[in-house]
Motif scaffolding. Structure first.
Motif, PDB file in Angstrom:
ATOM      1  N   ASN A   1       5.133  -3.897  -6.618  1.00 10.58           N
ATOM      2  CA  ASN A   1       5.112  -5.169  -7.340  1.00 10.58           C
ATOM      3  C   ASN A   1       3.733  -5.819  -7.275  1.00 10.58           C
ATOM      4  O   ASN A   1       3.230  -6.346  -8.284  1.00 10.58           O
ATOM      5  CB  ASN A   1       6.162  -6.111  -6.741  1.00 10.58           C
ATOM      6  N   ALA A   2       3.120  -5.791  -6.088  1.00 14.46           N
ATOM      7  CA  ALA A   2       1.797  -6.399  -5.914  1.00 14.46           C
ATOM      8  C   ALA A   2       0.733  -5.646  -6.713  1.00 14.46           C
ATOM      9  O   ALA A   2      -0.166  -6.254  -7.304  1.00 14.46           O
ATOM     10  CB  ALA A   2       1.419  -6.429  -4.433  1.00 14.46           C
ATOM     11  N   LEU A   3       0.834  -4.319  -6.737  1.00 12.55           N
ATOM     12  CA  LEU A   3      -0.125  -3.524  -7.497  1.00 12.55           C
ATOM     13  C   LEU A   3       0.025  -3.795  -8.991  1.00 12.55           C
ATOM     14  O   LEU A   3      -0.975  -3.973  -9.703  1.00 12.55           O
ATOM     15  CB  LEU A   3       0.079  -2.034  -7.213  1.00 12.55           C
TER      16      LEU A   3
ATOM     17  N   ASP B   1      -2.978  -1.524   1.881  1.00  8.66           N
ATOM     18  CA  ASP B   1      -1.666  -1.054   1.438  1.00  8.66           C
ATOM     19  C   ASP B   1      -0.979  -2.179   0.663  1.00  8.66           C
ATOM     20  O   ASP B   1      -1.072  -3.344   1.041  1.00  8.66           O
ATOM     21  CB  ASP B   1      -0.820  -0.656   2.651  1.00  8.66           C
ATOM     22  N   ARG B   2      -0.316  -1.825  -0.422  1.00 12.15           N
ATOM     23  CA  ARG B   2       0.337  -2.823  -1.264  1.00 12.15           C
ATOM     24  C   ARG B   2       1.715  -2.339  -1.686  1.00 12.15           C
ATOM     25  O   ARG B   2       1.981  -1.143  -1.705  1.00 12.15           O
ATOM     26  CB  ARG B   2      -0.493  -3.103  -2.530  1.00 12.15           C
TER      27      ARG B   2
ATOM     28  N   TYR C   1       0.971   7.457 -11.528  1.00 14.33           N
ATOM     29  CA  TYR C   1      -0.127   8.335 -11.095  1.00 14.33           C
ATOM     30  C   TYR C   1      -0.351   8.214  -9.585  1.00 14.33           C
ATOM     31  O   TYR C   1      -0.374   9.219  -8.870  1.00 14.33           O
ATOM     32  CB  TYR C   1      -1.397   7.958 -11.856  1.00 14.33           C
ATOM     33  N   VAL C   2      -0.492   6.981  -9.080  1.00 12.37           N
ATOM     34  CA  VAL C   2      -0.745   6.820  -7.636  1.00 12.37           C
ATOM     35  C   VAL C   2       0.491   7.166  -6.814  1.00 12.37           C
ATOM     36  O   VAL C   2       0.383   7.641  -5.686  1.00 12.37           O
ATOM     37  CB  VAL C   2      -1.257   5.395  -7.304  1.00 12.37           C
TER      38      VAL C   2
ATOM     39  N   LEU D   1       1.478   5.076  -3.024  1.00 18.62           N
ATOM     40  CA  LEU D   1       2.266   3.867  -3.228  1.00 18.62           C
ATOM     41  C   LEU D   1       3.703   4.169  -2.821  1.00 18.62           C
ATOM     42  O   LEU D   1       4.357   5.020  -3.425  1.00 18.62           O
ATOM     43  CB  LEU D   1       2.203   3.451  -4.702  1.00 18.62           C
ATOM     44  N   ASN D   2       4.171   3.486  -1.783  1.00 16.25           N
ATOM     45  CA  ASN D   2       5.496   3.784  -1.245  1.00 16.25           C
ATOM     46  C   ASN D   2       6.062   2.516  -0.610  1.00 16.25           C
ATOM     47  O   ASN D   2       5.687   2.135   0.492  1.00 16.25           O
ATOM     48  CB  ASN D   2       5.375   4.909  -0.208  1.00 16.25           C
TER      49      ASN D   2
END
Length: 204
Positions: free
Chosen positions: A75-77, A71-72, A97-98, A104-105
């Motif tokens: 910002n990290a992604l 899990d990210r 998209y994700v 992504l949350n």
């Protein structure tokens, strides 16, 4: 638009610059497929085709893989994709998209992060770590509120004392000052530490 440079960045991938600025990374076969050669013109239609058919598809897959790995935060992604040399507009599209699938949350990430570290770290330290990961302050506040005070800072101090094998009943003044300083650097208030040590001594 003119292809001004094609430079290898690995054995199979090449950095393509257009009009003197870095544009994107392509594999050798893709350079041939789109007839990209240094010094030649590149039409806007071809650039759009590269973005939609190659780069975006690749960025989406990369984003999904990164999130399946762990899990990210958003910002990290974004940083991982940026290091992969994807253009900003491609990164934006891959992130959206994700997000559309709920993969992504940042709110969920912050809540899980707080819950897993309560009773082990101070609120200040947890907040600082989440801020470093790019989580907005309002989401951090919401996460603390949602998690309540499970475990609490007192339990965290107690665990750290146990980990340090610190016995307040046998500690001299110098050792006491050292442990207070250590816990203060960890973000715990003097009053919280004092109360835990006082109770720790009485429980011993």
């Amino acid at each position: 638009m003119t292809v001004t440079a094609i430079e290898p960045c690995s054995k199979t991938k090449y950095k393509v610059s257009i009009d003197g600025k870095f544009a994107f990374v392509l594999y050798k076969g893709e350079l041939s497929r789109f007839h990209i050669r240094e010094g030649e013109e590149l039409s806007e239609e071809t650039r759009q085709k590269i973005c939609s058919e190659v780069l975006l598809k690749r960025a989406k897959l990369r984003a999904m893989h990164l999130l399946s790995d762990m899990d990210r935060t958003e910002n990290a992604l974004r940083e991982k994709l940026r290091l992969g040399l994807y253009p900003p507009e491609i990164i934006d599209a891959a992130v959206e998209y994700v997000k559309s699938f709920g993969y992504l949350n940042d709110a969920r990430y912050a809540e899980n992060y707080v819950r897993s570290r309560q009773g082990m770290k101070s609120r200040r330290e947890i907040r600082a770590q989440l801020q470093q990961k790019g989580v907005p302050s309002d989401l951090i506040d919401d996460a603390f509120e949602a998690c309540g005070d499970e475990g609490g800072e007192s339990d965290a101090v107690r665990r750290l004392l146990e980990k340090k094998r610190f016995d307040p009943a046998r500690a001299d003044e110098r050792e006491m000052q050292r442990i207070y300083g250590y816990l203060a650097r960890k973000g715990f208030s003097y009053e919280t530490v004092r109360q835990v040590i006082q109770n720790y001594t009485s429980d011993a």
